[in-house]
Design a protein around this motif. Sequence first.
Motif, PDB file in Angstrom:
ATOM      1  N   LEU A   1      29.861 -72.262   5.892  1.00 43.68           N
ATOM      2  CA  LEU A   1      28.514 -71.777   6.176  1.00 43.68           C
ATOM      3  C   LEU A   1      28.457 -71.435   7.662  1.00 43.68           C
ATOM      4  N   ARG A   2      28.141 -70.174   7.959  1.00 44.25           N
ATOM      5  CA  ARG A   2      28.175 -69.688   9.341  1.00 44.25           C
ATOM      6  C   ARG A   2      26.753 -69.350   9.784  1.00 44.25           C
TER       7      ARG A   2
ATOM      8  N   VAL B   1      28.167 -61.674   7.587  1.00 45.08           N
ATOM      9  CA  VAL B   1      28.860 -62.169   8.778  1.00 45.08           C
ATOM     10  C   VAL B   1      29.817 -61.076   9.263  1.00 45.08           C
ATOM     11  N   ASN B   2      29.657 -60.694  10.528  1.00 48.06           N
ATOM     12  CA  ASN B   2      30.438 -59.573  11.053  1.00 48.06           C
ATOM     13  C   ASN B   2      30.713 -59.764  12.547  1.00 48.06           C
ATOM     14  N   PRO B   3      31.953 -60.155  12.886  1.00 42.13           N
ATOM     15  CA  PRO B   3      32.279 -60.415  14.292  1.00 42.13           C
ATOM     16  C   PRO B   3      32.191 -59.155  15.154  1.00 42.13           C
ATOM     17  N   ALA B   4      32.169 -57.987  14.523  1.00 46.01           N
ATOM     18  CA  ALA B   4      32.142 -56.730  15.283  1.00 46.01           C
ATOM     19  C   ALA B   4      30.723 -56.321  15.682  1.00 46.01           C
ATOM     20  N   VAL B   5      29.729 -56.962  15.111  1.00 41.32           N
ATOM     21  CA  VAL B   5      28.340 -56.619  15.449  1.00 41.32           C
ATOM     22  C   VAL B   5      27.657 -57.863  16.010  1.00 41.32           C
TER      23      VAL B   5
ATOM     24  N   ARG C   1      36.240 -73.968  18.949  1.00 39.28           N
ATOM     25  CA  ARG C   1      35.835 -72.565  18.788  1.00 39.28           C
ATOM     26  C   ARG C   1      36.920 -71.798  18.075  1.00 39.28           C
ATOM     27  N   ILE C   2      36.567 -71.158  17.000  1.00 34.01           N
ATOM     28  CA  ILE C   2      37.544 -70.378  16.229  1.00 34.01           C
ATOM     29  C   ILE C   2      36.998 -68.968  16.030  1.00 34.01           C
ATOM     30  N   PRO C   3      37.902 -68.003  15.783  1.00 34.65           N
ATOM     31  CA  PRO C   3      37.404 -66.637  15.571  1.00 34.65           C
ATOM     32  C   PRO C   3      36.568 -66.564  14.289  1.00 34.65           C
ATOM     33  N   THR C   4      35.538 -65.759  14.333  1.00 33.20           N
ATOM     34  CA  THR C   4      34.735 -65.513  13.134  1.00 33.20           C
ATOM     35  C   THR C   4      35.372 -64.371  12.352  1.00 33.20           C
ATOM     36  N   LEU C   5      35.442 -64.519  11.038  1.00 31.64           N
ATOM     37  CA  LEU C   5      36.083 -63.509  10.195  1.00 31.64           C
ATOM     38  C   LEU C   5      35.030 -62.607   9.538  1.00 31.64           C
ATOM     39  N   PRO C   6      35.413 -61.341   9.296  1.00 30.54           N
ATOM     40  CA  PRO C   6      34.491 -60.454   8.575  1.00 30.54           C
ATOM     41  C   PRO C   6      34.091 -61.092   7.244  1.00 30.54           C
ATOM     42  N   PHE C   7      32.837 -60.975   6.906  1.00 29.29           N
ATOM     43  CA  PHE C   7      32.291 -61.580   5.691  1.00 29.29           C
ATOM     44  C   PHE C   7      32.626 -63.071   5.615  1.00 29.29           C
ATOM     45  N   ASN C   8      32.734 -63.684   6.778  1.00 29.21           N
ATOM     46  CA  ASN C   8      32.979 -65.124   6.864  1.00 29.21           C
ATOM     47  C   ASN C   8      34.244 -65.549   6.124  1.00 29.21           C
ATOM     48  N   GLY C   9      35.217 -64.623   6.023  1.00 26.71           N
ATOM     49  CA  GLY C   9      36.464 -64.951   5.343  1.00 26.71           C
ATOM     50  C   GLY C   9      36.450 -64.653   3.843  1.00 26.71           C
ATOM     51  N   TYR C  10      35.360 -64.076   3.345  1.00 25.19           N
ATOM     52  CA  TYR C  10      35.256 -63.765   1.918  1.00 25.19           C
ATOM     53  C   TYR C  10      35.383 -62.270   1.634  1.00 25.19           C
ATOM     54  N   ALA C  11      36.033 -61.546   2.550  1.00 28.75           N
ATOM     55  CA  ALA C  11      36.143 -60.089   2.397  1.00 28.75           C
ATOM     56  C   ALA C  11      36.808 -59.693   1.078  1.00 28.75           C
ATOM     57  N   ASP C  12      37.852 -60.420   0.663  1.00 27.25           N
ATOM     58  CA  ASP C  12      38.539 -60.059  -0.589  1.00 27.25           C
ATOM     59  C   ASP C  12      37.582 -60.094  -1.777  1.00 27.25           C
TER      60      ASP C  12
END
Length: 322
Positions: free
Chosen positions: A136-137, A269-273, A296-307
Amino acid sequence: MRMPRLPRIRSSEITTEAVYRDRRRLLAALAASPLLGGLSACAGAEPPPPPRTTTSAADAKAGFSTGEEQTRYEDVTGYNNFYEFGTGKADPSRAAKTLRTSPWSVVVDGECAKPGTLGLEDLLRGLAPQERIYRLRCVEGWSMVIPWQGVPLADVLRRFQPGSKAKYVAFTTLADPRQMPGIRYRSIDWPYREGLRIDEAMHPLTLLATGLYGKPLPQQNGAPLRLVVPWKYGFKSIKSIVAIRFTERMPETAWHALQPSEYGFFSNVNPAVDHPRWSQKTERRIAGSSRLFAERIPTLPFNGYADQVASMYAGMDLRKWY
Ligand SMILES: Nc1nc2c(c(=O)[nH]1)N[C@H]1C(S)=C(S)[C@@H](COP(=O)(O)O)O[C@H]1N2
Ligand SMILES: [Mo]
């Protein structure tokens, strides 16, 4: 010269609201100027219709669990956002004891063949709770890993037979000032409202949670029934739901109504925006033994649920539809 003594408030405790209220006035003024008008470009406009996609059972399952270190029960239930009980992170765990979660009923209406008001037991009858370990982000920059129990939202929604005009689903939280002391403050325009596009609502990852860590949901976590949409910022996961409505138009949400330039409808969730006040590139993962030293860890696109979910947004400009 000595500095005046300021009250000591940990930065994590500072409510965003005071600063925010002033900023909000400024932003409202700026938004009215043609230069920044683009900030709220989506207001009023409807996004393109979703592509026809389905997530394969195998892909969906891959998103149901994670081996990452889980957030301690004390932190999941002691560090919360639930503005109906105050804006501080420790407020809900203290104040939410007054929330009566039984009896509880949910009104389901709008674009469906079988609208109705159902008690919680009837709403969930025959649906076995499933375990889902989700990240949960929060848009504020912290994240948790939480073992939830609940039922896929799709299984509940199907019972009401949504029609072809049901393009969105709107959700509303209880707003009872006698049970919810935070409602006295107009931090947001109550009741708390959220929404999903119908394909997002029907997506196998979208959970209607009734418990966590194998126990009934504590009040501060949104008892007795809350949404968990793991690829979106935490505020989409609306708590203590009393109403669900199928709509043809994109529903207004509480955060978007408050500040459209900061809170879009989609809020994937979008680290680019970046959010105007908080970078979304990294997150403070609250897990393991110490919240203070959260990594602190990098945030992933769609919080890691992109697939599992990216195909629902194929062809969509995710900067525009933030
Ligand atoms: N009704 C309601 N739902 C809400 C909120 C809220 O203030 N009121 N806060 C949201 C935010 S900002 C987050 S990050 C998550 C936090 O969920 P948790 O406290 O269970 O971790 O709940 C979301 N759901
Ligand atoms: Mo949040």
